[in-house]
Every structure is written in structure tokens, then in C-alpha cells.
Design a protein around this motif. Structure first.
Motif, PDB file in Angstrom:
ATOM      1  N   SER A  35      34.557  22.827  37.897  1.00 50.30           N
ATOM      2  CA  SER A  35      33.469  23.811  37.987  1.00 50.30           C
ATOM      3  C   SER A  35      33.769  24.999  38.089  1.00 50.30           C
ATOM      4  CB  SER A  35      32.731  23.188  39.130  1.00 50.30           C
ATOM      5  OG  SER A  35      31.577  23.932  39.455  1.00 50.30           O
ATOM      6  N   ILE A  36      32.859  26.099  37.724  1.00 47.29           N
ATOM      7  CA  ILE A  36      33.189  27.398  37.860  1.00 47.29           C
ATOM      8  C   ILE A  36      32.849  27.643  39.186  1.00 47.29           C
ATOM      9  CG2 ILE A  36      33.065  28.110  35.583  1.00 47.29           C
ATOM     10  CD1 ILE A  36      30.095  29.527  36.351  1.00 47.29           C
ATOM     11  N   HIS A  37      32.035  26.866  39.913  1.00 43.72           N
ATOM     12  CA  HIS A  37      31.816  27.152  41.582  1.00 43.72           C
ATOM     13  C   HIS A  37      32.784  27.002  42.237  1.00 43.72           C
ATOM     14  CE1 HIS A  37      27.559  27.163  40.229  1.00 43.72           C
ATOM     15  NE2 HIS A  37      27.478  26.030  39.646  1.00 43.72           N
ATOM     16  N   ASP A  38      33.909  26.493  41.926  1.00 40.00           N
ATOM     17  CA  ASP A  38      35.052  26.611  42.616  1.00 40.00           C
ATOM     18  C   ASP A  38      35.990  27.690  42.328  1.00 40.00           C
ATOM     19  OD1 ASP A  38      34.127  24.429  44.103  1.00 40.00           O
ATOM     20  OD2 ASP A  38      35.327  22.725  42.552  1.00 40.00           O
ATOM     21  N   LEU A  39      35.855  28.548  41.138  1.00 37.30           N
ATOM     22  CA  LEU A  39      36.531  29.489  40.686  1.00 37.30           C
ATOM     23  C   LEU A  39      36.403  30.893  41.836  1.00 37.30           C
ATOM     24  CD1 LEU A  39      38.566  30.553  38.640  1.00 37.30           C
ATOM     25  CD2 LEU A  39      36.603  31.021  37.379  1.00 37.30           C
ATOM     26  N   ILE A  40      37.725  31.057  42.329  1.00 34.49           N
ATOM     27  CA  ILE A  40      37.340  32.265  43.158  1.00 34.49           C
ATOM     28  C   ILE A  40      37.542  33.512  42.418  1.00 34.49           C
ATOM     29  CG2 ILE A  40      38.777  33.521  45.254  1.00 34.49           C
ATOM     30  CD1 ILE A  40      39.402  30.775  46.137  1.00 34.49           C
ATOM     31  N   MET A  41      38.695  33.833  41.698  1.00 30.39           N
ATOM     32  CA  MET A  41      38.839  34.949  40.733  1.00 30.39           C
ATOM     33  C   MET A  41      39.713  34.585  39.641  1.00 30.39           C
ATOM     34  SD  MET A  41      41.415  37.211  43.048  1.00 30.39           S
ATOM     35  CE  MET A  41      42.629  36.368  43.694  1.00 30.39           C
ATOM     36  N   ILE A  42      39.696  35.512  38.631  1.00 31.81           N
ATOM     37  CA  ILE A  42      40.596  35.588  37.471  1.00 31.81           C
ATOM     38  C   ILE A  42      41.265  36.913  37.603  1.00 31.81           C
ATOM     39  CG2 ILE A  42      40.645  35.401  34.928  1.00 31.81           C
ATOM     40  CD1 ILE A  42      38.112  33.885  35.192  1.00 31.81           C
ATOM     41  N   LYS A  43      42.614  36.804  37.428  1.00 36.99           N
ATOM     42  CA  LYS A  43      43.440  38.014  37.143  1.00 36.99           C
ATOM     43  C   LYS A  43      44.408  38.084  35.988  1.00 36.99           C
ATOM     44  CE  LYS A  43      44.552  39.555  41.885  1.00 36.99           C
ATOM     45  NZ  LYS A  43      45.635  39.886  42.815  1.00 36.99           N
ATOM     46  N   GLY A  44      44.056  39.033  35.293  1.00 41.24           N
ATOM     47  CA  GLY A  44      44.620  39.295  33.947  1.00 41.24           C
ATOM     48  C   GLY A  44      46.055  39.747  33.969  1.00 41.24           C
ATOM     49  N   VAL A  45      46.989  39.234  33.277  1.00 37.03           N
ATOM     50  CA  VAL A  45      48.654  39.750  33.274  1.00 37.03           C
ATOM     51  C   VAL A  45      48.896  39.649  31.994  1.00 37.03           C
ATOM     52  CG1 VAL A  45      50.785  39.541  34.094  1.00 37.03           C
ATOM     53  CG2 VAL A  45      48.720  38.876  35.480  1.00 37.03           C
ATOM     54  N   ARG A  46      49.206  40.704  31.279  1.00 34.41           N
ATOM     55  CA  ARG A  46      49.407  40.938  29.782  1.00 34.41           C
ATOM     56  C   ARG A  46      48.941  39.873  28.682  1.00 34.41           C
ATOM     57  NH1 ARG A  46      55.900  41.569  31.593  1.00 34.41           N
ATOM     58  NH2 ARG A  46      55.829  43.805  32.487  1.00 34.41           N
ATOM     59  N   GLY A  47      48.013  39.566  28.684  1.00 31.97           N
ATOM     60  CA  GLY A  47      47.280  38.932  27.700  1.00 31.97           C
ATOM     61  C   GLY A  47      46.912  37.529  28.105  1.00 31.97           C
ATOM     62  N   TYR A  48      47.627  37.221  29.295  1.00 31.76           N
ATOM     63  CA  TYR A  48      47.126  35.772  29.914  1.00 31.76           C
ATOM     64  C   TYR A  48      46.226  36.071  31.171  1.00 31.76           C
ATOM     65  CZ  TYR A  48      51.105  34.205  27.367  1.00 31.76           C
ATOM     66  OH  TYR A  48      52.062  33.772  26.241  1.00 31.76           O
ATOM     67  N   SER A  49      45.727  34.970  31.587  1.00 29.58           N
ATOM     68  CA  SER A  49      44.963  34.974  32.986  1.00 29.58           C
ATOM     69  C   SER A  49      45.435  33.913  33.741  1.00 29.58           C
ATOM     70  CB  SER A  49      43.411  34.554  32.513  1.00 29.58           C
ATOM     71  OG  SER A  49      43.042  35.588  31.480  1.00 29.58           O
ATOM     72  N   TRP A  50      45.322  34.309  34.919  1.00 29.11           N
ATOM     73  CA  TRP A  50      45.574  33.417  36.144  1.00 29.11           C
ATOM     74  C   TRP A  50      44.165  33.110  36.805  1.00 29.11           C
ATOM     75  CZ3 TRP A  50      49.595  30.915  37.651  1.00 29.11           C
ATOM     76  CH2 TRP A  50      51.030  31.194  37.241  1.00 29.11           C
ATOM     77  N   ARG A  79      33.284  42.016  37.431  1.00 26.51           N
ATOM     78  CA  ARG A  79      34.492  42.556  37.355  1.00 26.51           C
ATOM     79  C   ARG A  79      34.761  43.865  38.092  1.00 26.51           C
ATOM     80  NH1 ARG A  79      37.353  43.037  31.320  1.00 26.51           N
ATOM     81  NH2 ARG A  79      39.301  43.587  32.076  1.00 26.51           N
ATOM     82  N   VAL A  80      35.879  43.896  38.801  1.00 27.85           N
ATOM     83  CA  VAL A  80      36.124  44.940  39.957  1.00 27.85           C
ATOM     84  C   VAL A  80      37.111  45.939  39.561  1.00 27.85           C
ATOM     85  CG1 VAL A  80      34.864  43.590  41.782  1.00 27.85           C
ATOM     86  CG2 VAL A  80      37.514  43.461  41.406  1.00 27.85           C
ATOM     87  N   HIS A  81      37.937  45.681  38.522  1.00 29.76           N
ATOM     88  CA  HIS A  81      39.018  46.283  38.050  1.00 29.76           C
ATOM     89  C   HIS A  81      39.489  45.635  36.764  1.00 29.76           C
ATOM     90  CE1 HIS A  81      43.115  47.817  38.393  1.00 29.76           C
ATOM     91  NE2 HIS A  81      42.529  48.463  39.684  1.00 29.76           N
ATOM     92  N   GLN A  82      40.157  46.446  36.143  1.00 30.49           N
ATOM     93  CA  GLN A  82      40.525  46.352  34.716  1.00 30.49           C
ATOM     94  C   GLN A  82      41.266  44.913  34.559  1.00 30.49           C
ATOM     95  OE1 GLN A  82      43.654  48.991  32.957  1.00 30.49           O
ATOM     96  NE2 GLN A  82      43.564  48.248  31.036  1.00 30.49           N
ATOM     97  N   ASN A  83      42.024  44.321  35.478  1.00 28.97           N
ATOM     98  CA  ASN A  83      42.789  42.949  35.610  1.00 28.97           C
ATOM     99  C   ASN A  83      42.073  41.871  36.658  1.00 28.97           C
ATOM    100  OD1 ASN A  83      43.659  43.997  37.922  1.00 28.97           O
ATOM    101  ND2 ASN A  83      45.632  43.917  37.103  1.00 28.97           N
ATOM    102  N   CYS A  84      40.733  42.009  36.886  1.00 30.79           N
ATOM    103  CA  CYS A  84      40.225  41.410  37.853  1.00 30.79           C
ATOM    104  C   CYS A  84      38.898  41.160  37.931  1.00 30.79           C
ATOM    105  CB  CYS A  84      40.734  41.764  39.506  1.00 30.79           C
ATOM    106  SG  CYS A  84      40.497  40.501  40.610  1.00 30.79           S
ATOM    107  N   VAL A  85      38.482  39.675  37.935  1.00 33.54           N
ATOM    108  CA  VAL A  85      37.056  39.275  37.985  1.00 33.54           C
ATOM    109  C   VAL A  85      37.121  38.347  39.024  1.00 33.54           C
ATOM    110  CG1 VAL A  85      35.198  37.931  36.834  1.00 33.54           C
ATOM    111  CG2 VAL A  85      36.702  39.506  35.634  1.00 33.54           C
ATOM    112  N   ILE A  86      35.860  38.652  39.903  1.00 31.39           N
ATOM    113  CA  ILE A  86      35.677  37.872  41.160  1.00 31.39           C
ATOM    114  C   ILE A  86      34.482  37.148  41.120  1.00 31.39           C
ATOM    115  CG2 ILE A  86      37.345  39.226  42.593  1.00 31.39           C
ATOM    116  CD1 ILE A  86      34.017  39.627  43.474  1.00 31.39           C
TER     117      ILE A  86
END
Length: 131
Positions: A35-50, A79-86
Motif C-alpha cells: 500500500s502506498i499509505h505505508d510509503l514514506i519517501m522515494i529517493k532517486g539514485v542514478r536511474g533507480y529508486s529507493w 516532490r521536494v528535491h530533484q531526487n526525493c518525493v515524500i
């Protein structure tokens, strides 16, 4: 190409009961929907996402952050930064510090906000702004 976000319902559920989820691959378990309700953030690193989850786990996916950003609900994610969505639901406070604009998540993690996005983030999260 398959979508990584799916809407799963059971027969007889109302539209308001629809759960938006992310398909992720866990090496131990295999593919699963979370569930996306449990997703805190997504960090982008070189074409991949954590993807960082509420239970403390994180998973790397072979999609860009832009791929996820375009599919996430605007009401819950920013989206708060080029490599971060919260996830807005996990933000405790936003503030302007000597290091620049930052926000603190419920997990205690501090995220730097891009100077170009600061005015938009401050407006969107104005109820959490502490100066």
C-alpha cells in the motif's frame, strides 16, 4: 511495459475502498503489492529508486523517480528535491535553517528541500511551517 501501480479491489467494494498499491520485488518473498499509505519517501539514485517504507524497510526498484512521481496521488505526495518525493502524511515539520530549507519526517529523518521548490513546499505544507 507493465504499470508498477495497480488498483486492487474485491468484488462488492465501493470506489472509496479502492487501495492504491505499488508492486515491488523482494528477493526473499518475490513480487508483492504494498500500500502506498505505508510509503514514506522515494529517493532517486542514478536511474533507480529507493522506496522507504513505514516498517523501516527499503527496496530498490529499476524505475526512475519521475516514473513514480507521475503515478502517485498529488494529495499525498510532494516532490521536494530533484531526487526525493515524500509522503505528506509523514512530515512532522518544515523549517528554514542555516543549512537551507528542511523538513523532518515522523521517522526522524531530515530532508533538504531544494531552494527552487521551497516556496511551493512551504505553501503546500504551511500548517507545518515553524520558521
Amino acid at each position: 511495459m507493465s504499470k508498477s501501480f495497480v488498483i486492487s479491489t474485491t468484488e462488492g467494494t465501493a470506489v472509496s475502498d479502492i487501495i492504491l498499491s505499488v508492486r515491488v520485488n523482494d528477493l526473499r518473498i518475490g513480487w508483492q503489492s504494498r500500500s502506498i499509505h505505508d510509503l514514506i519517501m522515494i529517493k532517486g539514485v542514478r536511474g533507480y529508486s529507493w522506496l522507504y517504507w513505514n516498517d523501516g524497510s527499503k527496496q530498490m526498484m529499476a524505475y526512475t523517480i519521475k516514473h513514480y512521481e507521475n503515478q502517485l496521488p498529488i494529495d499525498d505526495f510532494i516532490r521536494v528535491h530533484q531526487n526525493c518525493v515524500i509522503n505528506r502524511n509523514f512530515v512532522q515539520k518544515t523549517q528554514l535553517t542555516h543549512r537551507g530549507p528542511m523538513l523532518r519526517l515522523a521517522t526522524g529523518t531530515e530532508i533538504i528541500i531544494s531552494r527552487r521548490r521551497w516556496s511551493m513546499v512551504k505553501k503546500e505544507l504551511q500548517h507545518l511551517y515553524w520558521g
